[in-house]
Motif scaffolding. Structure first.
Motif, PDB file in Angstrom:
ATOM      1  N   ARG B  53      -2.111   0.054   6.596  1.00 52.80           N
ATOM      2  CA  ARG B  53      -2.123   0.491   5.207  1.00 52.80           C
ATOM      3  C   ARG B  53      -3.498   0.924   4.685  1.00 52.80           C
ATOM      4  O   ARG B  53      -3.599   1.986   4.052  1.00 52.80           O
ATOM      5  CB  ARG B  53      -1.517  -0.561   4.300  1.00 52.80           C
ATOM      6  N   PRO B  54      -4.556   0.179   4.985  1.00 59.86           N
ATOM      7  CA  PRO B  54      -5.864   0.611   4.470  1.00 59.86           C
ATOM      8  C   PRO B  54      -6.231   2.017   4.934  1.00 59.86           C
ATOM      9  O   PRO B  54      -6.728   2.834   4.146  1.00 59.86           O
ATOM     10  CB  PRO B  54      -6.833  -0.416   5.083  1.00 59.86           C
ATOM     11  N   LEU B  55      -5.940   2.306   6.193  1.00 59.39           N
ATOM     12  CA  LEU B  55      -6.285   3.613   6.738  1.00 59.39           C
ATOM     13  C   LEU B  55      -5.447   4.703   6.083  1.00 59.39           C
ATOM     14  O   LEU B  55      -5.981   5.733   5.648  1.00 59.39           O
ATOM     15  CB  LEU B  55      -6.065   3.584   8.254  1.00 59.39           C
ATOM     16  N   ILE B  56      -4.125   4.428   5.982  1.00 61.72           N
ATOM     17  CA  ILE B  56      -3.256   5.450   5.401  1.00 61.72           C
ATOM     18  C   ILE B  56      -3.601   5.645   3.925  1.00 61.72           C
ATOM     19  O   ILE B  56      -3.522   6.764   3.402  1.00 61.72           O
ATOM     20  CB  ILE B  56      -1.769   5.075   5.613  1.00 61.72           C
ATOM     21  N   ALA B  57      -4.039   4.573   3.262  1.00 58.66           N
ATOM     22  CA  ALA B  57      -4.466   4.693   1.865  1.00 58.66           C
ATOM     23  C   ALA B  57      -5.650   5.659   1.764  1.00 58.66           C
ATOM     24  O   ALA B  57      -5.750   6.449   0.826  1.00 58.66           O
ATOM     25  CB  ALA B  57      -4.855   3.325   1.311  1.00 58.66           C
ATOM     26  N   GLN B  58      -6.554   5.607   2.749  1.00 60.59           N
ATOM     27  CA  GLN B  58      -7.719   6.483   2.687  1.00 60.59           C
ATOM     28  C   GLN B  58      -7.420   7.915   3.132  1.00 60.59           C
ATOM     29  O   GLN B  58      -7.722   8.876   2.442  1.00 60.59           O
ATOM     30  CB  GLN B  58      -8.850   5.928   3.551  1.00 60.59           C
ATOM     31  N   LEU B 283     -11.673  -0.556   9.069  1.00 56.33           N
ATOM     32  CA  LEU B 283     -10.979   0.724   8.974  1.00 56.33           C
ATOM     33  C   LEU B 283     -10.654   1.256  10.375  1.00 56.33           C
ATOM     34  O   LEU B 283      -9.574   1.800  10.612  1.00 56.33           O
ATOM     35  CB  LEU B 283     -11.854   1.730   8.212  1.00 56.33           C
ATOM     36  N   HIS B 284     -11.587   1.091  11.276  1.00 50.81           N
ATOM     37  CA  HIS B 284     -11.360   1.506  12.655  1.00 50.81           C
ATOM     38  C   HIS B 284     -10.157   0.757  13.252  1.00 50.81           C
ATOM     39  O   HIS B 284      -9.265   1.350  13.847  1.00 50.81           O
ATOM     40  CB  HIS B 284     -12.625   1.248  13.485  1.00 50.81           C
ATOM     41  N   LEU B 285     -10.140  -0.549  13.016  1.00 47.34           N
ATOM     42  CA  LEU B 285      -9.008  -1.365  13.471  1.00 47.34           C
ATOM     43  C   LEU B 285      -7.702  -0.865  12.862  1.00 47.34           C
ATOM     44  O   LEU B 285      -6.684  -0.714  13.539  1.00 47.34           O
ATOM     45  CB  LEU B 285      -9.209  -2.833  13.062  1.00 47.34           C
ATOM     46  N   SER B 286      -7.786  -0.621  11.562  1.00 42.46           N
ATOM     47  CA  SER B 286      -6.600  -0.146  10.860  1.00 42.46           C
ATOM     48  C   SER B 286      -6.134   1.190  11.428  1.00 42.46           C
ATOM     49  O   SER B 286      -4.938   1.433  11.602  1.00 42.46           O
ATOM     50  CB  SER B 286      -6.922  -0.027   9.371  1.00 42.46           C
ATOM     51  N   ALA B 287      -7.087   2.068  11.750  1.00 42.71           N
ATOM     52  CA  ALA B 287      -6.733   3.378  12.308  1.00 42.71           C
ATOM     53  C   ALA B 287      -6.047   3.219  13.661  1.00 42.71           C
ATOM     54  O   ALA B 287      -5.053   3.895  13.957  1.00 42.71           O
ATOM     55  CB  ALA B 287      -7.986   4.233  12.458  1.00 42.71           C
ATOM     56  N   LEU B 288      -6.574   2.300  14.466  1.00 37.28           N
ATOM     57  CA  LEU B 288      -5.958   2.089  15.782  1.00 37.28           C
ATOM     58  C   LEU B 288      -4.538   1.540  15.629  1.00 37.28           C
ATOM     59  O   LEU B 288      -3.620   1.934  16.352  1.00 37.28           O
ATOM     60  CB  LEU B 288      -6.815   1.131  16.611  1.00 37.28           C
ATOM     61  N   THR B 289      -4.347   0.644  14.651  1.00 32.76           N
ATOM     62  CA  THR B 289      -2.991   0.142  14.419  1.00 32.76           C
ATOM     63  C   THR B 289      -2.075   1.268  13.957  1.00 32.76           C
ATOM     64  O   THR B 289      -0.901   1.320  14.330  1.00 32.76           O
ATOM     65  CB  THR B 289      -3.001  -0.971  13.359  1.00 32.76           C
ATOM     66  N   ALA B 290      -2.620   2.163  13.142  1.00 33.75           N
ATOM     67  CA  ALA B 290      -1.816   3.296  12.686  1.00 33.75           C
ATOM     68  C   ALA B 290      -1.403   4.174  13.864  1.00 33.75           C
ATOM     69  O   ALA B 290      -0.296   4.706  13.894  1.00 33.75           O
ATOM     70  CB  ALA B 290      -2.590   4.113  11.656  1.00 33.75           C
ATOM     71  N   VAL B 291      -2.295   4.313  14.833  1.00 34.59           N
ATOM     72  CA  VAL B 291      -1.923   5.050  16.047  1.00 34.59           C
ATOM     73  C   VAL B 291      -0.761   4.316  16.736  1.00 34.59           C
ATOM     74  O   VAL B 291       0.202   4.924  17.203  1.00 34.59           O
ATOM     75  CB  VAL B 291      -3.126   5.179  17.009  1.00 34.59           C
ATOM     76  N   GLY B 292      -0.863   2.979  16.758  1.00 33.83           N
ATOM     77  CA  GLY B 292       0.228   2.183  17.322  1.00 33.83           C
ATOM     78  C   GLY B 292       1.525   2.407  16.570  1.00 33.83           C
ATOM     79  O   GLY B 292       2.594   2.529  17.171  1.00 33.83           O
ATOM     80  N   LEU B 293       1.414   2.496  15.256  1.00 31.48           N
ATOM     81  CA  LEU B 293       2.597   2.757  14.437  1.00 31.48           C
ATOM     82  C   LEU B 293       3.217   4.098  14.813  1.00 31.48           C
ATOM     83  O   LEU B 293       4.437   4.228  14.981  1.00 31.48           O
ATOM     84  CB  LEU B 293       2.211   2.738  12.959  1.00 31.48           C
ATOM     85  N   ALA B 294       2.336   5.110  14.980  1.00 33.19           N
ATOM     86  CA  ALA B 294       2.833   6.434  15.352  1.00 33.19           C
ATOM     87  C   ALA B 294       3.539   6.374  16.704  1.00 33.19           C
ATOM     88  O   ALA B 294       4.630   6.939  16.885  1.00 33.19           O
ATOM     89  CB  ALA B 294       1.676   7.426  15.407  1.00 33.19           C
ATOM     90  N   LEU B 295       2.955   5.656  17.638  1.00 34.50           N
ATOM     91  CA  LEU B 295       3.561   5.527  18.966  1.00 34.50           C
ATOM     92  C   LEU B 295       4.932   4.860  18.872  1.00 34.50           C
ATOM     93  O   LEU B 295       5.906   5.296  19.491  1.00 34.50           O
ATOM     94  CB  LEU B 295       2.632   4.710  19.868  1.00 34.50           C
ATOM     95  N   PHE B 296       4.979   3.823  18.043  1.00 37.53           N
ATOM     96  CA  PHE B 296       6.220   3.100  17.838  1.00 37.53           C
ATOM     97  C   PHE B 296       7.299   4.027  17.277  1.00 37.53           C
ATOM     98  O   PHE B 296       8.425   4.081  17.778  1.00 37.53           O
ATOM     99  CB  PHE B 296       5.934   1.940  16.877  1.00 37.53           C
ATOM    100  N   VAL B 297       6.922   4.793  16.251  1.00 38.17           N
ATOM    101  CA  VAL B 297       7.896   5.683  15.614  1.00 38.17           C
ATOM    102  C   VAL B 297       8.363   6.764  16.588  1.00 38.17           C
ATOM    103  O   VAL B 297       9.557   7.041  16.709  1.00 38.17           O
ATOM    104  CB  VAL B 297       7.286   6.326  14.345  1.00 38.17           C
TER     105      VAL B 297
END
Ligand SMILES: Nc1ncnc2c1ncn2[C@@H]1O[C@H](COP(=O)(O)OP(=O)(O)OP(=O)(O)O)[C@@H](O)[C@H]1O
Ligand SMILES: [Mg+2]
Lengths: 259, 319
Positions: B53-58, B283-297
């Motif tokens: 969420r923090p990354l997507i918020a930014q 933020l870097h951590l959050s971005a990597l998790t967001a990549v994980g989210l994308a992979l999941f989706v």
């Protein structure tokens, strides 16, 4: 290869035909003749080798690993086990209907009927449509499926599927039709329909049918062959076999004392 | 439970209270297990969502098509990784599927009987090799081979867009190749079961119509197996999309989008594995998790899509 079309005469002639699985002799030196446009019923207790014998006639037996055939089988005047004979070519002159209906999965009703022609590279739409209609009519299925030819063959009822398989078999114009208990998986009404259909079919093709239903054999066949433990015990006209069999085993079987 | 009641009790006495206690215990156990699965799934979804969420918020959703990835400047765009995952997976599918389907067909119908079981066993074993071992093997075998191929190709046909750039060995091509080898046993062993399930009578029916063995295979076995083959390929794709270790070792790990298979790159899985241990900022951590989210989706969509294709085909063709 020209098999020639003769009226009357022998369609099929078996001479000392034996069938083996490895060393096991399942069909033992069977000989009989079937005349053109005749229906012969093959009867006998389970496991006596009826299906095996049938599968020798269209060279399907040899497809099983270790299975082989001895003896001579003539279709019209052609020795089908002759050295120069291609089994693929032989099979295209002999139709076969199996015990369980087996339309091809993924094929529409139409594609099922004309499958034998498309294999041979026939592509002309109008010709295929003609053949499909003719075959489906001959198999007494046309009226039920004429509006749903694109539907999957497997979406039909069991009885309809079996008639579809009959249509598929006769679409390539075989001169001989082999049927291995074609109605044993069907309900009485579908069975009656198919029996009725056989009367029409025999005007054009010779039929060799395996059945466990003796009434059925009596109703539809001209000749009956009785097999027991791989031997051909007796063969004769249907009337003779059912009224005065010469062999005591035949008599026991048709009177229901064993088998 | 309905079937138990219907089976053993006359309709008139069917009441909830009469379900036997052993049945009840069994039922509760099953419900418990189902609950654990559901909880596991939802907690993964929640974790991915809240962490990203923090990354997507930014960055907003443009994160998913941003082309620049530079953690030092707090610039996060995931497209290079999505691109890398899709390219390597597609390459793997393209290379592996025909070989897998062919070898499965060979094993079920053409190979001599004595050869079938040992070969099938070997394929199952290939699927059991840990991916880090594939990666090591890839570094020592695949990378030099790929480099030789790249050099030779450029000598012969010159600079074509698909194979332009320096012949490094590592990169999309090597990663796709190792993925192909890794998913091949998965696809092949599922296909083997699919082909084996086609009744022999269908094959024989085709023979009796005057088909050669090959024609009979095509019409009675292959065509009947289309939904099953699709399932097999999807399973392979699922494995390729998420495969991490071996790919990380061979792909080169640079956030690059290039049409050339010679290029180095990175995949969604490889960037996470690479940068997570040393992520400097939240933020870097959050971005990597967001990549994980994308992979999941994406994995979820691929699976749903394949399922839908399977159902559609089944319904249309009547399997
Ligand atoms: N692949 C095989 N390998 C070895 N023996 C076989 C094989 N297939 C069939 N048999 C044997 O051949 C014998 C005859 O089988 P077949 O199927 O011809 O009998 P059938 O008369 O058609 O019986 P049914 O009326 O039950 O269909 C049986 O004893 C069977 O065990
Ligand atoms: Mg039989």
């Amino acid at each position: 290869m020209n098999l020639g079309v003769q009226m009357g005469g022998e369609e099929l002639s078996l001479e000392k035909v034996s069938a083996f699985f490895g060393k096991k002799e399942i069909v033992k030196s069977v000989s009989f003749d079937v005349a053109n446009r005749e229906v012969m019923a093959l009867i006998g207790p389970s496991g006596c080798g009826k299906s095996t014998l049938l599968r020798c006639i269209n060279r399907l037996h040899e497809e099983t690993p270790g299975a082989w055939v001895r003896g001579r089988i003539q279709l019209k005047n052609l020795d089908i086990y002759g050295p120069a004979v291609d089994p693929v070519e032989i099979r295209s002159h002999i139709g076969m209907v199996f015990q369980k209906p087996n339309p091809f999965p993924g094929f529409s009703i139409f594609e099922n009927v004309v499958a034998g022609l498309t294999i041979r590279g026939v592509r002309k739409r109008s010709y295929l449509a003609d053949v499909a209609e003719r075959s489906l009519r001959a198999a007494a299925l046309w009226d039920e499926v004429k509006d749903i030819l694109k539907a999957p063959g497997l979406s039909l009822s069991g009885g309809q599927q079996q008639r579809l398989c009959i249509a598929r078999a006769i679409a390539v114009n075989p001169s001989l039709l082999l049927m291995d208990e074609p109605t044993s998986a069907l309900d009485p009404i579908s069975t009656a329909k198919i029996e009725e259909l056989l009367f029409d079919l025999k005007k054009n093709v010779t039929i060799l049918i395996v059945t466990h239903n003796l009434q059925q054999a009596a109703r539809i066949s001209d000749q009956v062959a009785f097999m027991y433990l791989g031997d051909l015990v007796e063969v004769g006209s249907t009337a003779q076999i059912f009224t005065k069999p010469t062999n005591v085993q035949t008599e026991n079987y048709i009177t229901g004392r064993f088998g | 439970m309905m079937f138990l009641q219907g089976r053993f009790l006359p309709v008139a006495v069917q009441k909830k209270s009469e379900v036997r206690s052993s049945d009840l215990a069994f039922l509760m156990a099953l419900r418990g297990l189902a609950l654990i699965l559901i909880l596991g799934f939802t907690s993964i979804v929640f974790f991915l969502y809240f962490q990203s969420r923090p990354l997507i918020a930014q960055e907003g959703l443009s994160f998913f098509w941003g082309r620049e990835w530079s953690p030092a400047d707090n610039r996060f765009g995931a497209l290079p990784f999505i691109y890398g995952t899709l390219v390597t997976s597609a390459l793997a599918l393209l290379l592996a599927s025909p070989v897998a389907v062919g070898s499965a067909l060979f094993l079920t119908v053409l190979a001599p009987h004595w050869l079938r079981r040992p070969t099938a066993f070997l394929i199952e074993m290939l699927a059991a090799i840990p991916s880090v071992v594939y990666g090591l093997w890839g570094i020592f075998m695949i990378v030099p081979l790929v480099r030789t191929f790249q050099v030779d190709l450029q000598n012969v046909v010159g600079d074509v867009p698909l194979f332009s750039g320096p012949p490094l060995g590592v990169g999309f091509l090597a990663a796709g190749l190792i993925l192909a080898i890794m998913i091949l046993p998965t696809i092949a062993s599922v296909c083997r079961e699919v082909f084996g399930a086609v009744p022999t009578v269908n094959f024989e029916a085709a023979l009796t119509l005057g088909a050669t063995r090959w024609e009979a295979l095509r019409m009675a076995v292959l065509r009947a197996s289309v939904p099953g083959i699709l399932t097999a390929v999807t399973l392979g794709l699922g494995r390729a999309l998420g495969e991490t270790m071996a790919v990380t070792m061979l792909v080169g790990n640079r956030a690059v989008i290039s049409p050339s298979l010679n290029s180095v790159g990175a995949t969604m899985a490889s960037i996470i594995a690479n940068e997570y241990p040393e992520a400097a900022s939240d933020l870097h951590l959050s971005a990597l998790t967001a990549v994980g989210l994308a992979l999941f989706v994406i994995s979820l969509l691929v699976n749903l899509g394949a399922r839908w294709i399977g159902t559609f085909y089944r319904r249309k063709m009547g399997f």
